[in-house]
Design an enzyme around this catalytic site. Structure first.
Site, short mmCIF file in Angstrom:
data_model
loop_
_atom_site.label_atom_id
_atom_site.label_comp_id
_atom_site.label_asym_id
_atom_site.label_seq_id
_atom_site.Cartn_x
_atom_site.Cartn_y
_atom_site.Cartn_z
CE LYS A 93 -1.56 0.84 4.77
NZ LYS A 93 -2.74 1.29 5.50
CG ASP A 94 3.45 2.37 2.74
OD1 ASP A 94 2.47 3.12 2.86
OD2 ASP A 94 3.96 1.74 3.68
NE ARG A 144 -7.56 3.42 3.67
CZ ARG A 144 -7.73 2.65 4.74
NH1 ARG A 144 -8.89 2.08 4.96
NH2 ARG A 144 -6.73 2.41 5.57
NE ARG A 145 -6.40 2.96 8.57
CZ ARG A 145 -5.12 2.61 8.71
NH1 ARG A 145 -4.25 3.49 9.20
NH2 ARG A 145 -4.71 1.42 8.36
NE ARG A 162 3.51 10.33 9.54
CZ ARG A 162 4.47 10.82 8.77
NH1 ARG A 162 4.46 12.09 8.39
NH2 ARG A 162 5.46 10.06 8.37
NE ARG A 168 1.35 5.98 13.12
CZ ARG A 168 0.69 6.32 12.04
NH1 ARG A 168 -0.58 6.02 11.90
NH2 ARG A 168 1.29 6.95 11.06
CB CYS A 255 -3.07 14.80 -3.24
SG CYS A 255 -2.47 16.28 -4.02
C1 DPM Z 1 -0.72 4.44 3.61
C2 DPM Z 1 -1.66 4.83 4.57
C3 DPM Z 1 -1.11 4.52 5.84
C4 DPM Z 1 0.15 3.91 5.60
C5 DPM Z 1 -2.97 5.51 4.26
C6 DPM Z 1 -4.19 4.61 4.45
C7 DPM Z 1 -1.75 4.78 7.16
C8 DPM Z 1 -1.44 6.15 7.69
C9 DPM Z 1 -2.06 6.43 9.04
C10 DPM Z 1 -0.82 4.54 2.15
N1 DPM Z 1 0.36 3.90 4.25
O1 DPM Z 1 -4.13 3.47 4.90
O2 DPM Z 1 -5.31 5.09 4.18
O3 DPM Z 1 -2.97 5.71 9.49
O4 DPM Z 1 -1.66 7.39 9.68
C11 DPM Z 1 1.26 1.81 6.53
C12 DPM Z 1 0.90 0.83 7.51
C13 DPM Z 1 1.18 -0.44 6.92
C14 DPM Z 1 1.71 -0.19 5.65
C15 DPM Z 1 0.38 1.09 8.87
C16 DPM Z 1 -1.12 1.13 9.00
C17 DPM Z 1 1.03 -1.82 7.53
C18 DPM Z 1 -0.10 -2.63 6.95
C19 DPM Z 1 0.07 -3.21 5.56
C20 DPM Z 1 1.12 3.34 6.61
N2 DPM Z 1 1.77 1.18 5.47
O5 DPM Z 1 -1.88 1.28 8.03
O6 DPM Z 1 -1.58 1.03 10.17
O7 DPM Z 1 1.09 -3.79 5.21
O8 DPM Z 1 -0.91 -3.09 4.81
#
Ligand code: DPM
Length: 325
Positions: A93-94, A144-145, A162, A168, A255
């Site tokens: 997702k990143d 999104r959340r 963050r 967190r 964005c």
């Molecule tokens: C992206 C988002 C977040 C991460 C945006 C989203 C969460 C940011 C936040 C694109 N990357 O989800 O809408 O909540 O402040 C991230 C996490 C993981 C990968 C942590 C998480 C782990 C889970 C996975 C940060 N990137 O979402 O709690 O591998 O899917």
């Protein structure tokens, strides 16, 4: 030329260099990939090289303000293009939906539960999303959340958060928040599944594109590396995530935008549900397409066009205009 020492009869073992971020979660994921490959290719040597990305360094600015163009991936991508590493392991997702010239998404691994989780302060142990008090402070930096939960629970207060998972959780336990939202997958991979208080159902919040899966990025045309990493691919996860990524690719403008998805494959039919939300949570535009998994990317594009014509474009334009200011 003759030599006094005996010539080796086999080629020296090749060392494959794997790139990873340094965070605990990134390393757990990368070490899993390394160990799985080592089992399959005992004759090769695998070495992990860690790098800090911009997303690891800039912690005081909200994610949505920095934008999402390779925030957590660019340094690793430079490393691949310069030949310092052979491939990089990311949380899918990143990984941006458009990759730099010369690089490709070579493998998508089996997905963990892609849902989000509610994690509460101990004083709310007996509460769920629908029983947390009015004004409860919910920590998330995900638009999104934020948008989806605000739609269902307009009486909550949402506050940016963050830092890595441990930071967190510490901020939550210190009482800076009543609850925070985190991916189930990250908590489970770090053996912190016991902090999952409620798995948030899809009818309250759709997960992010690619959530819960790992994406392995490599150089285009590096067939040797591609053959190695492909052995870790999970085809069902791959079809689902390719559909999800096509949906996002078609909608995003660089964005971070409130986009959620849900996918499944049943009896050979791929179902992709996608959502675009306004930041105030007032408007949720949701639609579903179904088709053959081989058609995954076209389905994602089609769904994007559907929601666009149903009003999503207006939402996206407003968010992009705000982010440019
Ligand atoms: C992206 C988002 C977040 C991460 C945006 C989203 C969460 C940011 C936040 C694109 N990357 O989800 O809408 O909540 O402040 C991230 C996490 C993981 C990968 C942590 C998480 C782990 C889970 C996975 C940060 N990137 O979402 O709690 O591998 O899917």
């Amino acid at each position: 030329m003759t030599s006094l020492v005996s010539t080796p009869t086999t080629a020296p073992t090749r060392t494959i260099r794997i790139g990873s971020r340094k965070s605990q979660l990134a390393l757990v994921q990368t070490h899993w990939v390394r160990d799985e490959l080592q089992k399959r290719f005992p004759e090769l040597t695998f070495e992990v090289t860690t790098m800090d990305t911009q997303g690891d360094k800039v912690l005081d600015v909200s994610l949505s303000k920095i934008g999402d163009k390779g925030l957590f991936t660019q340094e690793l991508e430079d490393g691949m293009l310069q030949g310092n590493i052979d491939f990089a392991v990311h949380s899918l997702k990143d990984l941006p939906t458009r990759l730099p010239e010369g690089l490709m998404l070579g493998c998508i691994t089996e997905r963990e539960d892609p849902a989000d989780a509610l994690v509460v302060h101990e004083k709310h142990q007996d509460k769920q999303l629908d029983t947390l008090p009015k004004g409860a402070v919910i920590g998330t930096s995900s638009l999104r959340r934020l948008a989806q939960l605000r739609h269902h629970f307009p009486h909550f207060t949402f506050k940016d958060i963050r830092g890595n998972l441990n930071t967190r959780l510490r901020k939550l336990d210190e009482g800076q928040y009543d609850a925070i939202i985190l991916a189930v997958a990250g908590l489970k991979r770090l053996d912190m599944g016991d902090r999952i208080h409620q798995v948030i159902p899809a009818d309250l919040s759709l997960h992010a594109v690619g959530q819960g899966a790992l994406g392995i990025e490599c150089r285009m045309g590096d067939d040797e590396i591609l053959a190695l990493i492909k052995t870790l691919e999970d085809s069902s996860t791959a079809y689902r995530c390719l559909a999800e990524r096509a949906f996002l690719r078609e909608l995003e403008g660089g964005c971070q935008v409130p986009i959620g998805v849900n996918t499944k494959i049943n009896d050979g039919v791929l179902t992709l549900m996608g959502l675009v939300a306004s930041l105030d949570g007032q408007t949720l535009i949701k639609d579903t397409v179904q088709g053959h998994p081989d058609d995954a990317e076209n389905m994602g594009t089609q769904l994007a066009q559907n929601v666009r014509s149903q009003g999503a474009q207006t939402i996206l334009d407003a968010i992009n205009a705000e982010n440019r200011q």
